[in-house]
Structures are given as structure tokens and as C-alpha cells.
Design an enzyme around this catalytic site. Structure first.
Site, mmCIF file in Angstrom:
data_model
loop_
_atom_site.group_PDB
_atom_site.id
_atom_site.type_symbol
_atom_site.label_atom_id
_atom_site.label_comp_id
_atom_site.label_asym_id
_atom_site.label_seq_id
_atom_site.Cartn_x
_atom_site.Cartn_y
_atom_site.Cartn_z
ATOM 1 N N GLY A 11 18.966 -23.687 -30.284
ATOM 2 C CA GLY A 11 18.492 -24.953 -29.750
ATOM 3 C C GLY A 11 19.095 -25.400 -28.431
ATOM 4 N N MET A 89 10.243 -19.240 -34.039
ATOM 5 C CA MET A 89 9.937 -17.825 -34.269
ATOM 6 C C MET A 89 8.690 -17.585 -35.117
ATOM 7 S SD MET A 89 12.179 -16.673 -32.376
ATOM 8 C CE MET A 89 12.182 -14.902 -32.646
ATOM 9 N N HIS A 108 9.173 -18.715 -22.647
ATOM 10 C CA HIS A 108 9.393 -17.305 -22.975
ATOM 11 C C HIS A 108 10.344 -16.689 -21.940
ATOM 12 C CE1 HIS A 108 8.517 -13.444 -24.769
ATOM 13 N NE2 HIS A 108 8.421 -12.955 -23.543
#
Ligand code: GRF
Length: 201
Positions: A11, A89, A108
Site C-alpha cells: 500500500g 491482485m 502498472h
């Protein structure tokens, strides 16, 4: 603007986003953090900032759609304007995409369309590229293929390990993601086909 962040792990992007809201770099608030991992440090970060933190165990749902529907209920109940994936995920089902059209973002750790999917950093290193980077994009029904909002390049050095390269990429992500979110908040992004137009004045 009400933001929800979905995260499965550490995080650090969530943290950068929370910090940006506190500093006024993002004119919005993170009001909900959801994780599919009970021990995700992202949940602890949320709690530290008095943000509602929810763990939904995928094992309690018969299908991906059922799981996503439970997440959607929470997001709708809280009146979420933008869903931010930060190290989440799970692949989103069409049910999820349809519930928040053009309102789900992802980050990404590569320059898409190169090296999509799992292990983007390792893939780039293995390929031997000299430049990699990160991409913020809207999420569509496929993996890492949605319209690109922002990208930034990061050099790859000969002695890089996956860890050192990811660290360099991470530090750019922590600046780029808040910037993309603020562009959205300000209504400065329009989507034409698969292209994002940024209306900077
Ligand atoms: C980031 O590198 C992001 O690009 C990828 O997952 C990583 C999450 O890192 N999608 P963190 O949990 O935000 O630290």
C-alpha cells in the site's frame, strides 16, 4: 470527490494518495479501502488515518462476479466517485467494469503495452530494456489494456535487480498516481476511443 482504494499488499501507493489528499494535491478524500488479503499492510495504513478499512475474503464467495458484486455494494453505499486500484491482485469482472464505467484507474509498473500482467518489473529486466517506467490507465475488461492516462519513463541500469528497479519505479508512481487522480477530479480527462485527452490549461 470520494475515492475508494483497492489494495492487496503493502500500500505505498495508497499512502502517497492519502498524503496527497491531506496536502490538497488531490481535491478529494479516500473514504474506503478494501482488500482481498486479511494481512495487507494497506488496511493498517487506512486505519491509521481513520479511513474505513474492509477485508473481503474471496473464499466466502462462489464466483468472481459474486465477490465483485459485494465490493460494488460497498462502493455504491459509500457514494464512491472513483475506484483506484493500487496493487490489487484480482482481475475485475465485467460486472465491476459496468458498475463504474470510466471510473476505475490502475497503475502498472511498466510502460504499457510492454510487459503487462504479473511481474512487469521482472519481465522488463529479463527482456533487457534500457528504459522502463509506469503507466496509469483506466481499467477495461482485459488485463492492463485500458486507455492510458499518464506514463513516465524510468532508466534501467546494468546492475539493477528487480528490487532496485521497482524501487525507482515506485518513487515515480507515488507522484504520477496522485497527479492522474487530480486530473480526473478536475474533470480534465476525456476518453476518445482508446485514447485519453488531457485538458490542461
Ligand atoms: C505497484 O508497483 C503498482 O504498479 C503495482 O503494484 C505495486 C503496488 O505497490 N500495480 P504498493 O502496494 O502500492 O506499494
Amino acid at each position: 470527490m470520494k475515492l475508494a482504494v483497492l489494495a492487496s499488499g503493502y500500500g505505498s501507493n495508497l499512502q502517497a494518495i492519502i498524503d496527497a489528499t491531506k496536502r490538497g494535491v488531490i481535491d478529494g478524500r479516500v473514504v474506503l479501502v478494501i482488500s482481498d488479503q486479511r494481512d495487507a499492510y494497506a488496511l493498517k495504513r487506512a486505519e491509521k488515518h481513520q479511513i474505513e478499512a474492509r477485508y473481503l475474503n474471496p473464499k466466502n464467495y462462489a464466483s468472481r462476479e459474486d465477490y465483485d458484486s459485494a465490493v460494488i455494494v460497498l462502493l455504491k453505499e459509500r457514494g464512491i466517485d472513483l475506484v483506484v486500484l493500487a496493487g490489487y491482485m484480482r482481475l475485475l469482472s465485467p460486472v465491476f467494469i459496468d458498475a463504474f464505467p470510466g471510473r476505475i484507474m490502475n497503475i502498472h509498473p511498466s510502460l504499457l503495452p510492454s510487459f503487462p500482467g504479473l511481474g512487469g518489473v521482472g519481465q522488463a529486466l529479463k527482456y533487457g530494456v534500457k528504459v522502463s517506467g509506469c503507466t496509469v490507465h483506466f481499467v477495461d475488461e482485459n488485463l492492463d489494456t485500458g486507455p492510458i492516462i499518464l506514463q513516465e519513463a524510468v532508466p534501467v541500469y546494468d546492475d539493477d535487480t528487480e528490487e532496485s528497479l521497482h524501487q525507482r519505479i515506485h518513487s515515480v508512481e507515488h507522484r504520477l498516481y496522485p497527479k492522474a487522480i487530480q486530473l480526473f477530479v478536475q474533470g480534465k480527462i476525456s476518453i476518445e476511443g482508446r485514447k485519453c485527452i488531457i485538458h490542461e490549461r
